[in-house]
Design a protein around this motif. Structure first.
Motif, PDB file in Angstrom:
ATOM      1  N   SER A 127       0.856  -1.179   0.000  1.00 31.89           N
ATOM      2  CA  SER A 127       0.000   0.000   0.000  1.00 31.89           C
ATOM      3  C   SER A 127       0.891   1.227   0.000  1.00 31.89           C
ATOM      4  O   SER A 127       1.840   1.312   0.790  1.00 31.89           O
ATOM      5  N   LEU A 128       0.565   2.128  -0.874  1.00 32.57           N
ATOM      6  CA  LEU A 128       1.278   3.397  -0.848  1.00 32.57           C
ATOM      7  C   LEU A 128       0.645   4.267   0.228  1.00 32.57           C
ATOM      8  O   LEU A 128      -0.487   4.047   0.646  1.00 32.57           O
ATOM      9  N   TRP A 129       1.388   5.258   0.601  1.00 35.80           N
ATOM     10  CA  TRP A 129       0.898   6.250   1.558  1.00 35.80           C
ATOM     11  C   TRP A 129       0.430   5.613   2.860  1.00 35.80           C
ATOM     12  O   TRP A 129      -0.528   6.033   3.472  1.00 35.80           O
ATOM     13  N   ALA A 130       1.130   4.544   3.219  1.00 37.94           N
ATOM     14  CA  ALA A 130       0.864   3.931   4.517  1.00 37.94           C
ATOM     15  C   ALA A 130       2.200   3.490   5.083  1.00 37.94           C
ATOM     16  O   ALA A 130       3.055   2.998   4.358  1.00 37.94           O
ATOM     17  N   ILE A 131       2.350   3.695   6.368  1.00 35.82           N
ATOM     18  CA  ILE A 131       3.627   3.350   6.982  1.00 35.82           C
ATOM     19  C   ILE A 131       3.587   1.914   7.463  1.00 35.82           C
ATOM     20  O   ILE A 131       2.636   1.487   8.117  1.00 35.82           O
ATOM     21  N   ASP A 173       7.869   3.857   4.485  1.00 35.08           N
ATOM     22  CA  ASP A 173       6.815   4.395   3.625  1.00 35.08           C
ATOM     23  C   ASP A 173       7.203   4.098   2.183  1.00 35.08           C
ATOM     24  O   ASP A 173       8.230   4.579   1.701  1.00 35.08           O
ATOM     25  N   THR A 190       6.329   5.001  -0.621  1.00 37.64           N
ATOM     26  CA  THR A 190       6.490   6.100  -1.570  1.00 37.64           C
ATOM     27  C   THR A 190       7.932   6.588  -1.643  1.00 37.64           C
ATOM     28  O   THR A 190       8.386   7.043  -2.681  1.00 37.64           O
TER      29      THR A 190
END
Lengths: 828, 228
Positions: free
Chosen positions: A297-301, A323, A325
């Motif tokens: 998942s992008l934009w998730a730590i 992250d 990204t």
């Protein structure tokens, strides 16, 4: 002490008496006090050894007295310490006191008493061995050690500080013989590190009071050292996403503790409390975890930890937060191709092309890549780095030709890291075209020089034969006095010797010139054509040299052609030029000219000769025998020419100038003056030459005369021959004659008439001498030639080897020839 | 500062461009007034500028984020202390390429607009309040101000481009009104106040990256092959 001793002695004597007197049966053997020991300095025990048993039941009693006291006591306690021992409890134990102890054995037959044993309690202390030895293997901070613990012997009062114990520990691995002994000190525990995992160890301890003896070793304790240990702490190295769609994390395992260790990766996503295990340990190789598209998942730590587990325990890494990204690092670009291309102006440039990494989805706009190039010459150290931007090609214009270049490319997404450099690509830049040209020219130069060398070499080697092949026949035979037979059959040496001119070395100048004329001589057509050709450049070229060349050489010899051409050419000869020309010619070009003259002489002679023979076909035949001779004769000629031509040239040029003037009346006046000047100069030159001639003639009297005559003859004869001969022999020459007709001076026409007669008589005899002087220049030579011819006729056998009479004729000929008045007249 | 000025220049150009009456497919751009060499920009070129603008916005937010991290959390790798609550977390946004590609153009456009809208208010608030941090350099403060302005401009620009695209039929007119997203933004902005500045910028940086990525995907879907 004395009393003591006395009493004890008495006591013993009494015993002896008893034994001997009372019992006939054997009394018991003498017992022996073995040792006395105090385990804790509070009590003590003595042991004895019975003597030999006589078979009767024997009673043992221990008797003692204390130091300073005569009273004798019996052992207070035979039981506590076992048989044949006596235990002195605290009551009966006095410290710092000596005990005198003896043992008495008694039976029915008698008694026996041991030797006395003196004991001081403080000096007989020997503690019991320590108890409760326990062993333990402990690991802390990855280090393995053995922890040994024990208790002091129970009887010893350590706590009160009454006694202080010192310990010693010994250990060995089970299969070994030697013990390793370690002094421990007062503490009742010990750590030892020098252990080999997997072995079984035996450990013992003993102890000692401040004074006294070491206790017995304690009972053995055994311990098995374990073979592995819990794993070290693993470490998450990094996570990387090649295309912003999936990512992979790698970790570094800690120490495995010698046991098979399992690694598991756990992660939890931001906003999701559940903890998941890595979905794929395999795809990215060992010690890595691959997160497919599903799990990315992008934009998730991501919170990532790694757990290492083995039999001995487990260990967990520090958590890492990732992250996706910002961990994008693409693969390097692929298919970097280098190509040298040419611009419109021919300059080369390097075209670099590449493709984005196959994983990166550039087309959808998901990933935007920027590129950087770097390249350097193969042997260079520093890379030149070029930022390209988003293009996938680049043109490089500044190139060093002839070098080999290495190029690499890498790329970066808009928010991420630069990829690795792509694999190296090589290209050889072709060297400059100019350089190529230079090489080609060098090659051509080398080739041509080689060819030249070969030619020179062949000429030098085979000079004689080659010249013979190429050169025209010697003009000699025209003279009646010449031995034609010798020419035809004899070798050149002979012939030359006959001429007496072997000594003259050949000169290349003359040879070359001769070659030119050889072509001319082959046939009459050719003969005429080359003369024309030569005539043209001489006229067209404005340089005075050429003019004078043609004038001096040709003019003198081939005058008709030259004249004809000149007359045709409406060109104006500036008067200023002419005079210097002449002087120059006479001075500088004398030699060269002479050569030409000689050659022309040959021309003249040949036709002459042929006529004499009445066959043109005989020409080539005649040439062959003569081939060998030319050299000598030519060289002779050159010298002659040197002398004679100076004058000749001058005259000829003047004449030529005159001719032109005649035809172009406008310039007549100026030319007159010029001609006058010329004539003056000529006169001077002539006088000089004539002097020289005379000198020379003295030196070489033979040579000059015939050649001079020959020249003159040529000069005139060619005309005659051409005209007359054309009638008689060579019809082709008429064309040439036609040309010449235009330019011939009216005076000459008369000449021809005379000449024609001569021709009828088959060449030689005809010309009347007297007229020549009055006639214009063209006719002068004929006179001389005729003279010579006459001579030659008369001197058939002598031919070219001249006799003295010829000198005179030459002189006269020269004079005639040089006579300025005659010119003046003719031109006027 | 130079970069900032450049950014302003861009902004001005963009605004000027977008301020022109809509409806025309091409927009004339002139370097100077009266310059005869005016050229026309297609909508795709305009879109490119919007993307560049978002790129710049993200770079700025990253810079500010790093500034704050340096000032308040000097130990590094502080993501762990992150509570994980952005005020935009409630919005359902695609978090992978394939998801983004599955979303219809109109929805994606709307998503972008909503994201921008959600940040407009909180950012202006943030800009006003960040001044109380004495330890922050004036450079950081100016960044905050710039970001606040840029979001505003970006949203305006995106709306204009959307209008143009709708007028050209590139995307349908079925966009929901902005009212709902504005309401969401308002309700969210209260939450935003609770966050620390650091968390706030972290969230914004993330969302600006989302916007940028969505814009790129959208552009390449509408005009494939044009630098895609």
């Amino acid at each position: 002490m004395k009393q003591n001793l006395a009493s004890s002695v008495r006591f013993i004597l009494l015993l002896f008496l008893n034994i001997e007197c009372l019992n006939e049966q054997s009394p018991p053997g003498k017992p022996e006090v073995l040792k006395c020991r105090s385990p804790e300095m509070e009590t003590f025990t003595c042991w004895w050894k019975p003597g030999s048993d006589s078979g009767l039941p024997t009673n043992y009693t221990l008797l003692y007295n204390k130091e300073g006291k005569e009273q004798i006591y019996e052992c207070p306690d035979y039981r506590t310490a076992g048989p044949n021992s006596c235990y002195f409890d605290k009551k009966h134990t006095n410290l710092w006191t000596s005990y005198n102890i003896s043992v008495k054995a008694t039976n029915e037959a008698g008694s026996n008493i041991s030797n006395p044993h003196y004991v001081d309690v403080t000096s007989i202390v020997q503690p019991d061995p320590p108890v409760n030895l326990s062993l333990q293997v402990i690991q802390s901070a990855g280090i393995l050690y053995l922890w040994a613990k024990w208790s002091p012997p129970p009887l010893v009062d350590v706590r009160s500080g009454w006694l202080i114990l010192h310990y010693e520990l010994r250990l060995k691995s089970e299969e070994r013989e030697e013990w390793e002994t370690i002094f421990v000190g007062q503490q009742a525990h010990y750590k030892t590190f020098k252990l080999h995992p997997g072995l079984k160890y035996v450990v013992q301890v003993h102890c000692m009071l401040d004074h006294g003896e070491w206790s017995e070793w304690s009972s053995e304790s055994y311990i098995q050292i374990p073979n592995g240990q819990p794993p070290g702490r693993p470490e998450l190295l990094r996570c990387r996403s090649p295309e912003k769609e999936t990512f992979t994390c790698w970790w570094k395992p800690g120490s495995d503790g010698g046991l098979p260790t399992n690694y598991t990766l756990f992660y939890s996503k931001e906003g999701d409390k559940s903890i998941n295990e890595c979905p794929d340990y395999r795809t990215a190789g060992p010690n890595s975890c691959y997160f497919g598209k599903k799990h990315t998942s992008l934009w998730a730590i991501y919170n990532i930890t790694i757990k290492a587990t083995n039999k001995m325990g487990s260990n967990i890494s520090e958590p890492q937060y990732v992250d996706v990204t910002y961990i994008v690092q693409p693969d390097p670009p692929v298919n970097l191709s280098l190509e040298v291309k040419k611009q419109v102006d021919g300059k080369p440039y390097l075209l670099l092309k590449w493709y984005p990494p196959p994983l990166a989805d550039v087309k959808s706009g998901w990933l935007t890549l920027e590129y950087k190039l770097r390249l350097k010459p193969e042997e260079g150290d520093e890379w030149e780095i070029i930022f390209v931007g988003q293009q996938t090609q680049y043109k490089l214009f500044s190139l060093n030709p002839g070098k080999k270049y290495i190029a690499q490319v890498h790329c970066k997404p808009d928010h991420g890291e630069w990829s690795e450099w792509s694999s190296e690509s090589y290209i050889q830049i072709p060297s400059d075209i100019e350089l190529k040209d230079v090489l080609v020219w060098i090659f051509v130069a080398v080739l041509s020089s080689v060819i030249c060398l070969i030619i020179i070499w062949t000429v030098a080697l085979k000079g004689f034969s080659m010249v013979a092949c190429i050169l025209p026949p010697v003009p000699g035979p025209k003279i009646k006095g010449l031995d034609t037979h010798l020419l035809e059959t004899g070798r050149s040496d002979e012939f030359l010797s006959a001429l007496g001119c072997q000594d003259f070395p050949p000169t290349s100048d003359c040879e070359d010139l001769l070659v030119e004329f050889l072509e001319v001589d082959d046939s009459e057509d050719q003969q005429l054509m080359p003369s024309h050709e030569k005539g043209h450049p001489s006229k067209n070229m404005k340089s005075t040299h050429k003019e004078t060349d043609s004038d001096s050489g040709r003019g003198s010899c081939d005058s008709p052609f030259l004249l004809s051409e000149r007359s045709r050419d409406p060109r104006i000869l500036p008067s200023a030029f002419q005079t210097p020309d002449i002087s120059e010619i006479s001075e500088n070009n004398a030699r060269k000219n002479s050569c030409e003259i000689q050659s022309t002489d040959l021309k003249g002679k040949i036709p002459y000769f042929s006529i004499g023979g009445t066959k043109l076909s005989t020409w080539p035949e005649a040439q062959l025998p003569n081939n060998q001779t030319p050299k000598c004769s030519y060289h002779n000629i050159t010298d002659v020419c040197k002398i004679a031509l100076g004058t000749m040239n001058v005259t000829v040029t003047s004449i030529l100038g005159g001719n032109e003037e005649n035809q172009q009346s406008q310039y007549s006046k100026s030319t007159e003056t010029i001609s006058e000047e010329k004539l003056h100069k000529q006169g001077e030159v002539e006088s000089l030459h004539s002097k020289a001639d005379q000198d020379r003639m003295q030196l070489l009297p033979n040579e000059k005369s015939p050649f001079l005559s020959a020249k003159l003859m040529d000069y005139v004869e060619i005309h005659k021959v051409n005209q007359d001969g054309a009638l008689a022999v060579l019809p082709k020459q008429k064309e040439n004659n036609g040309k010449t007709e235009n330019c011939t001076v009216p005076g000459t026409s008369k000449e021809y008439a005379k000449v024609s007669r001569v021709v009828d008589n088959s060449i030689l005899v005809i010309i009347p001498v007297s007229r020549v002087q009055t006639t214009p220049m063209f006719q002068e030579p004929p006179k001389e030639s005729v003279q010579n011819l006459q001579q030659s006729q008369t001197e058939k056998s002598m031919s070219y080897c001249f006799t003295t009479p010829s000198e005179r004729k030459i002189d006269t000929g020269g004079l005639d020839y040089l006579d300025p008045t005659s010119f003046m007249c003719s031109f006027n | 500062m130079r970069a900032a000025r450049k950014g302003y220049a861009w902004l001005c150009a963009l605004l000027w461009l977008l301020g022109k009456p809509p409806g025309a497919v091409f927009v004339a751009i002139c370097a100077r007034q009266g310059d005869s060499s005016c050229r026309f920009l297609s909508v795709s070129d305009l879109f490119d500028r919007v993307i560049q603008h978002s790129d710049r916005l993200h770079s700025l937010s990253t810079a500010l984020y790093l500034d704050l991290e340096k000032n308040f959390l000097p130990n590094g790798n502080e993501l762990g202390k992150w509570t994980g609550k952005c005020h935009t977390s409630r919005m359902l946004t695609p978090n992978g390429k394939e998801y983004v590609q599955k979303i219809p153009r109109e929805e994606l456009t709307q998503l972008i607009l909503r994201l921008l809208q959600a940040w407009k208010e909180p950012l202006s608030h943030f800009d006003q309040n960040i001044g109380h941090h004495q330890e922050l350099s004036s450079d950081s403060l100016s960044k905050a101000k710039q970001i606040s302005n840029m979001v505003h401009e970006l949203k305006t620009g995106m709306e204009k481009v959307t209008e143009k695209m709708q007028s050209m039929g590139i995307i349908s007119n079925s966009l929901n009104g902005m009212g709902s997203s504005e309401a969401a933004g308002l309700s969210i902005s209260n939450e935003a106040n609770v966050m620390s500045d650091y968390e706030f910028i972290h969230c914004f940086r993330r969302d600006s990256n989302k916007v940028q990525s969505y814009l790129k995907i959208l552009k390449c879907r509408i005009w494939p092959g044009n630098s895609c």
